[in-house]
Design a protein around this motif. Structure first.
Motif, PDB file in Angstrom:
ATOM      1  N   ALA A 103       0.840  -1.200   0.000  1.00 21.65           N
ATOM      2  CA  ALA A 103       0.000   0.000   0.000  1.00 21.65           C
ATOM      3  C   ALA A 103       0.877   1.252   0.000  1.00 21.65           C
ATOM      4  O   ALA A 103       2.087   1.189   0.224  1.00 21.65           O
ATOM      5  N   LEU A 104       0.212   2.388  -0.229  1.00 24.07           N
ATOM      6  CA  LEU A 104       0.842   3.695  -0.105  1.00 24.07           C
ATOM      7  C   LEU A 104       0.229   4.375   1.109  1.00 24.07           C
ATOM      8  O   LEU A 104      -0.996   4.545   1.182  1.00 24.07           O
ATOM      9  N   MET A 105       1.054   4.732   2.085  1.00 24.87           N
ATOM     10  CA  MET A 105       0.594   5.411   3.280  1.00 24.87           C
ATOM     11  C   MET A 105       1.012   6.883   3.218  1.00 24.87           C
ATOM     12  O   MET A 105       2.167   7.177   2.922  1.00 24.87           O
ATOM     13  N   THR A 106       0.072   7.768   3.503  1.00 29.14           N
ATOM     14  CA  THR A 106       0.360   9.194   3.564  1.00 29.14           C
ATOM     15  C   THR A 106       0.084   9.658   4.988  1.00 29.14           C
ATOM     16  O   THR A 106      -1.059   9.610   5.453  1.00 29.14           O
ATOM     17  N   THR A 107       1.131  10.077   5.672  1.00 24.82           N
ATOM     18  CA  THR A 107       1.001  10.551   7.047  1.00 24.82           C
ATOM     19  C   THR A 107       0.404  11.951   7.017  1.00 24.82           C
ATOM     20  O   THR A 107       0.970  12.861   6.412  1.00 24.82           O
TER      21      THR A 107
END
Length: 126
Positions: free
Chosen positions: A19-23
């Motif tokens: 997945a791509l996680m964006t904080t």
């Protein structure tokens, strides 16, 4: 300080094979001392590993559909659904069609896998 603005340009992106996680907010961004907020984008066919967190997390589906397997039980999620995952519960998240989530949990959370590997603080949480 009563409020901290975290501009979109200050978000942090972490890409894994799953997945791509964006904080969006975390202690290292100055926005909170205790909580982290992040967005998860999973493409069709992606599946995270079976793992546990030592803190509770709340996942809300923004787009798409996904299956969360919690301690062997499948929970089907679609847009607008929210699932609260208890600390210490084995979980796996997967999607056939793709899905976007917003997630909140304690910034102190550590993840571990059933193979007995060392617990880690994922970079999108700290």
């Amino acid at each position: 300080m009563l409020a901290t603005k975290i501009a979109q340009s200050d978000t942090r992106r972490t890409e894994t094979p799953n997945a791509l996680m964006t904080t969006l907010a975390s202690p290292t961004q100055g926005g909170t001392e205790a909580l982290s907020l992040w967005r998860v984008r999973m493409h069709p066919g992606q599946s995270g590993p079976v793992h546990t967190f030592d803190v509770e997390q709340v996942w809300h589906v923004l787009e798409g559909e996904a299956t969360v397997v919690i301690d062997g039980e499948s929970i089907e999620l679609s847009v607008g659904d929210t699932v609260v995952m208890s600390a210490g519960t084995p979980r796996q998240i997967r999607t056939d069609s793709g899905a976007d989530f917003v997630v909140v949990g304690l910034a102190s959370g550590q993840a571990s896998t059933p193979d007995g590997g060392q617990a880690v603080s994922p970079p999108w949480i700290v």
